[in-house]
Design a protein around this motif. Structure first.
Motif, mmCIF file in Angstrom:
data_model
loop_
_atom_site.group_PDB
_atom_site.id
_atom_site.type_symbol
_atom_site.label_atom_id
_atom_site.label_comp_id
_atom_site.label_asym_id
_atom_site.label_seq_id
_atom_site.Cartn_x
_atom_site.Cartn_y
_atom_site.Cartn_z
ATOM 1 N N LYS A 25 -9.136 2.619 -7.093
ATOM 2 C CA LYS A 25 -9.981 2.191 -6.004
ATOM 3 C C LYS A 25 -11.119 1.270 -6.500
ATOM 4 C CE LYS A 25 -12.849 3.807 -2.100
ATOM 5 N NZ LYS A 25 -13.732 2.636 -2.272
ATOM 6 N N TYR A 31 -9.082 -1.161 -0.624
ATOM 7 C CA TYR A 31 -8.153 0.084 -0.248
ATOM 8 C C TYR A 31 -8.941 1.588 -0.433
ATOM 9 C CZ TYR A 31 -4.313 -3.039 -0.394
ATOM 10 O OH TYR A 31 -3.610 -4.401 -0.473
ATOM 11 N N SER A 32 -9.028 2.417 0.754
ATOM 12 C CA SER A 32 -9.791 3.680 0.779
ATOM 13 C C SER A 32 -8.926 4.615 -0.424
ATOM 14 C CB SER A 32 -9.778 4.201 2.073
ATOM 15 O OG SER A 32 -8.454 4.840 2.546
ATOM 16 N N LYS A 34 -8.070 7.682 0.550
ATOM 17 C CA LYS A 34 -7.063 8.109 1.369
ATOM 18 C C LYS A 34 -5.868 7.131 1.199
ATOM 19 C CE LYS A 34 -5.924 9.564 6.039
ATOM 20 N NZ LYS A 34 -6.313 9.713 7.386
ATOM 21 N N SER A 35 -6.092 5.889 1.331
ATOM 22 C CA SER A 35 -4.917 4.912 1.072
ATOM 23 C C SER A 35 -4.172 4.992 -0.235
ATOM 24 C CB SER A 35 -5.296 3.600 1.368
ATOM 25 O OG SER A 35 -4.379 2.419 1.058
ATOM 26 N N GLN A 36 -4.982 5.142 -1.122
ATOM 27 C CA GLN A 36 -4.658 5.196 -2.733
ATOM 28 C C GLN A 36 -3.907 6.337 -2.795
ATOM 29 O OE1 GLN A 36 -4.936 3.181 -5.185
ATOM 30 N NE2 GLN A 36 -6.323 1.792 -4.435
ATOM 31 N N HIS A 38 -2.241 8.088 -0.552
ATOM 32 C CA HIS A 38 -0.971 7.853 0.226
ATOM 33 C C HIS A 38 0.105 6.979 -0.673
ATOM 34 C CE1 HIS A 38 1.917 7.282 3.603
ATOM 35 N NE2 HIS A 38 1.863 6.060 3.234
ATOM 36 N N PHE A 39 -0.485 6.010 -1.017
ATOM 37 C CA PHE A 39 0.375 5.034 -1.926
ATOM 38 C C PHE A 39 0.982 5.744 -3.107
ATOM 39 C CE2 PHE A 39 0.949 2.087 -5.685
ATOM 40 C CZ PHE A 39 1.820 1.237 -5.059
#
Length: 84
Positions: A25, A31-32, A34-36, A38-39
């Motif tokens: 991040k 990218y948050s 949370k997004s990191q 999820h990825f």
């Protein structure tokens, strides 16, 4: 002191994953966390190798190595993806 530690995805702790995502991040600011996360969960398999570089207890470097294969003309061909 610099340490390099390599672990498969299945051996990473939740703390390891969060540290990796926070480091990523810091480079990919749009990218948050949370997004990191999820990825990470979506794109890494159990046997993928994660190479982490620490200075003291701080994670300062990271990369992953993914072993994959593709079937072409009834033959499996293996390859590596040098990632992140």
């Amino acid at each position: 002191m610099i340490k390099i530690i390599s672990k498969n995805t299945e051996k990473l702790t939740n703390k390891d994953v969060v540290q990796i995502c926070l480091l990523k991040k810091s480079e990919w600011k749009k990218y948050s966390i949370k997004s990191q996360l999820h990825f990470f969960k979506k794109n890494y398999k159990k046997k993928d190798l994660h190479n982490c570089i620490y200075i003291g207890k701080s994670l300062v470097g990271y990369n992953s190595l993914k072993k994959r294969s593709i079937r072409l003309k009834s033959k499996n061909i293996g390859y590596f993806i040098f990632d992140s």
